[in-house]
Design an enzyme around this catalytic site. Structure first.
Site, PDB file in Angstrom:
ATOM      1  N   ASP A   1     -32.832  34.933   7.123  1.00 48.36           N
ATOM      2  CA  ASP A   1     -31.796  34.048   6.612  1.00 48.36           C
ATOM      3  C   ASP A   1     -31.098  34.857   5.527  1.00 48.36           C
ATOM      4  OD1 ASP A   1     -30.482  31.693   5.593  1.00 48.36           O
ATOM      5  OD2 ASP A   1     -31.995  31.707   4.017  1.00 48.36           O
TER       6      ASP A   1
ATOM      7  N   ASP B   1     -33.451  26.211   7.210  1.00 52.40           N
ATOM      8  CA  ASP B   1     -34.272  27.183   7.920  1.00 52.40           C
ATOM      9  C   ASP B   1     -35.582  26.582   8.424  1.00 52.40           C
ATOM     10  OD1 ASP B   1     -32.532  29.336   7.374  1.00 52.40           O
ATOM     11  OD2 ASP B   1     -33.326  29.414   5.338  1.00 52.40           O
TER      12      ASP B   1
END
Lengths: 55, 744
Positions: free
Chosen positions: B464, B646
């Site tokens: 991420d 996420d």
């Protein structure tokens, strides 16, 4: 060999005493802070860490 | 603007993402807040509080904390647990309050946060103590019975009566010991059989029970061989493995909780009559009205009722730049309110589509992970049928060649005992304990043994961006092109704001004065009057510049009627991010970047770090979809992320990691937590996991070799109790020593 008849029970019960002591030590939380306990002995002061008079 | 001072004296520089800075500020303000929700009243009327201490590293810290806290008026007990970093303080009277204790600790340079005792994993602790006691019983029985066995085997001139006496003594010790110490195995084997599967505990339980039954039979009939020693020793060695495994889980569980507790905060609740009370974030109910001050972390998921403010939403969306939010907008726990106070209503998960979607996706991912079969159990599934068939064949074979029923069953049971996966049961946990201990020292928290097994197979790493590869903190670039006067004018405005861009300017200019009467206009910029000139700093249309295409995040400064000056910014990469990515690429891993942030920001980071594959503006579902695509291509993915967006990807990836500052859901979903603000722990974790896996495979091979030698001997009746005992302890010692090699 007859002495074994009473020596073995005595030996085993001595071992049992040790086992009971270990159970007691687990129950009283002596394995909860191994790091702290290892260090505490170096810092023993005149005053007890836990103040007993009010307990 | 206040300098941020980290109160961890011994820590190598603390984390300083905006989230952390805000957290730090809330932390510092906390002692002025009300801590009474955390104080418990004991039976004797004393007050008691449990605090999580940060920054204490050694025995000296512990002694200092206890001494100084005890010196506060009325304090009766101040006891710190150095293993769990918890301080319990009990006191009487009104002179001391929870807040004054925290204030005193902060003066000493330690962080203290109230800890909610309800979160304590009491079950795990009881399980651990239970295993410790079972281990003690098995150890006691092993030692004593071994003494009798040695006597039986060494006592050449021992009469048959003494012999029988020794066996009876062994039986008296062994049977209660097996009944007590074998329970963890019997229980697990029984539940596996009930679910019509087998696990490691099935052959263990069977071997122990059969060995005991056979030995009782032999003892009653006065025959020479009993297997009591083998049965209890087997339990003892296996319990060591179980205990270590459980201790690992407890320790990492506690560390993960400590992280959660350090981030838990109090919230300002507006009660029915308009009073503002401070409560624990965990005590807020859906529908409560909260006041969220500027600079505060949003304590729970809320919907704004009134007020407009800039919100750092990076934890939920991955966007590095703040978004402007007003009434009706939803904020998620962990976001930071940057500019103005807000009144908001607490939401329940079910009333919010984003959160309920996330939690459903996380759950689905976790179910998938729950199906992962540990290598030891996989080995057991292949092993159990083979062993049991062999034992049965031995029994039938001996009967066929005309042996007595007793000889046949004796040999069949010898096969079961000798093949009992003692080495298997010890081999895997021993390696995993050593590996996770090594990683623990490096600040990498492995949540479980299977996480380590999964990590070892990883070949694709998906990152991420905001909060993981970058800190979500802006940095001024090209400051050489900006004249010092302009920089200083901008900084005079910027020092009064929490906006990430303003912070970047203030950082670049260093300490200095602040302009008076700064006006902050949400989503536009700052303005003030300096030396009779209107100075504006903000977006292009705010200062009156026609928007130009730019790959960078930019802001403009205009002093009076002068020509506007352009300031460009980029996101700051996390320490070690570039090296980590480089090392991973070198090591032959595929590296990808998936971010919810804008394209321009993503491409900039990807370029700076040398990542070729990247996707920007992806939703949580898209991240999940990408991981599933990779999985269907036969890849084993490692996902690293910190945001709420996420979490589904973390839960569904083959293995997952998150930095310590991550959102609660993400940290809960991740297999590994990287402590400290460096990413370098990741490469270490992967390489240690691979080494560990190699050791596990070696250990399993050793177990196979041992079986190849011992099983034929058992089948053909050459195994006596002495041989069984020696072979069992020998193989266990070998695999343990092999596991310890990992430490070097």
């Amino acid at each position: 060999m007859t002495s074994l008849l009473w020596l073995i029970p005595i030996a085993v019960s001595l071992g049992l005493v040790g086992l009971i002591a270990f159970f007691w030590s687990v129950r009283s939380g002596q394995y909860e802070d191994p790091q702290g306990n290892a260090a505490r002995i170096l810092y023993s002061e005149d005053k007890p860490i836990v103040d007993d008079e009010d307990e | 603007m206040a300098e941020i001072v980290f109160d961890d004296p011994g820590c190598p520089s603390g984390q300083s993402t905006p989230q952390d800075i805000a957290r730090q500020e809330t932390g510092n303000r906390l002692h002025r807040e009300d801590l009474t929700p955390y104080v418990q009243t004991r039976a004797n009327g004393d007050s008691s509080i449990d605090l999580m201490i940060s920054g204490a590293h050694c025995a000296g810290c512990m002694a200092k904390i206890e001494r100084e806290t005890s010196a506060l008026p009325g304090v009766k007990v101040a006891r710190m647990n150095l293993s769990t970093m918890r301080l319990n303080v009990q006191w009487k009277g009104k002179n001391t309050t929870a807040s004054s204790i925290v204030a005193r600790l902060e003066e000493l340079g330690y962080g203290a946060k109230p800890f909610n005792m309800e979160l304590e994993p009491l079950e795990n602790k009881n399980e651990l103590n239970g295993l410790l006691k079972a281990m003690a019983v098995a150890g006691f029985a092993t030692v004593n019975i071994m003494l009798f066995s040695v006597a039986v085997w060494a006592g050449v001139d021992m009469g048959p009566n003494t012999h029988t006496y020794m066996h009876w003594a062994s039986a008296v010790i062994a049977l209660p010991a097996v009944a007590y110490a074998g329970r963890p195995f019997f229980r697990s084997a029984w539940s596996a059989l009930k679910n019509k599967t087998t696990n490691m505990d099935v052959p263990i339980s069977l071997a122990v029970l059969l060995a005991c039954t056979l030995s009782i039979y032999e003892t009653v009939h006065g025959n020479p061989d009993t297997y009591f020693d083998a049965a209890v020793m087997l339990l003892f060695l296996l319990l060591i493995g179980r205990y270590l495994d459980a201790r690992l889980r407890l320790k990492t569980g506690e560390s993960a909780q400590r992280l959660a507790a350090m981030q838990a905060s109090t919230a300002a609740l507006i009660s029915g009559n308009g009073d503002i009370v401070s409560v624990q974030a965990s005590m807020i109910k859906p529908g409560d009205t909260l006041l969220i001050a500027a600079g505060e972390r949003v304590p729970v998921d809320v919907e704004i009722i009134s007020g407009t403010s800039e919100i750092d939403a990076s934890i939920a969306t991955g966007e590095a730049l703040p978004v402007s939010s007003g009434p009706g907008d939803k904020l998620y726990s962990g976001m930071i309110n940057l500019s103005a106070p807000l009144t908001a209503k607490a939401l329940s998960i079910s009333s919010d589509s984003f959160l309920s979607e996330i939690s459903e996706l996380v759950e689905a991912g976790e179910q998938k992970k729950g199906k992962f079969v540990r290598i030891a159990d996989r080995a057991a599934r292949a092993y159990v049928p083979v062993v049991h068939t062999l034992a049965a064949l031995t029994f039938i074979g001996w009967l066929l060649v005309g042996a007595e029923l007793r000889t046949a069953s004796l040999n069949a049971i010898a096969v079961l005992i000798i093949t009992c996966p003692c080495a298997l049961g010890l081999a895997v946990p021993a390696v995993q304990i050593v590996a996770s201990g090594r990683l623990f020292k490096k600040g990498v928290l492995i949540k479980s043994g299977d996480a380590l097994e999964r990590l070892a197979k990883v070949d694709t790493v998906v990152f991420d961006k905001t909060g993981t590869l970058t800190l979500g903190r802006m940095q001024l670039i090209g400051s050489a092109d900006i004249s010092p006067q302009d920089l200083e004018s901008a900084a005079m405005l910027a020092r009064g704001s929490r906006h990430p861009i303003a912070r970047a300017v203030a950082n670049a200019a260093g300490n200095g004065p602040m302009a008076d009467n700064i006006k902050e206009i949400a989503a536009k910029g700052l303005s003030a009057t300096i030396e009779c000139k209107t100075v504006k700093f903000g977006s292009a249309d705010f200062v009156g510049v026609k928007t130009t295409k730019s790959s960078h995040t930019e802001s403009w400064l205009r002093v009076g009627k002068a020509k506007p000056v352009r300031f460009a910014f980029k996101d700051t990469p996390r320490q070690g991010a570039k090296d980590t990515v480089h090392d991973l690429l070198e090591g032959g891993y595929d590296v990808e970047l998936l971010t919810g942030d804008k394209r321009a920001m993503a491409s900039e980071t990807a370029q700076a770090l040398g990542i070729e594959k990247w996707q920007a503006e992806v939703s949580p579902k898209d991240k999940l979809a990408r991981l599933e695509t990779l999985e269907s291509e036969g890849r084993f993915t490692l996902m690293i992320g910190d945001g709420i967006n996420d979490a589904p990807a973390l839960a569904s990836a083959y293995a997952s990691a998150s930095p310590a500052g991550a959102a609660d859901v993400s940290r809960a979903a991740a297999d590994i937590i990287l402590q400290g603000d460096k990413l370098s722990g990741l490469t270490t974790a992967v390489s240690v996991a691979k080494q560990a896996q190699r050791r596990v495979v070696e250990n399993l091979s050793l177990a196979v070799i041992y079986n190849m030698i011992a099983v034929p001997l058992a089948i053909f009746g050459f195994v006596n109790p002495l041989f069984a005992a020696l072979a069992m302890s020998g193989s266990s010692i070998i695999v343990t020593l092999n596991a310890l090699r990992l430490n070097r």
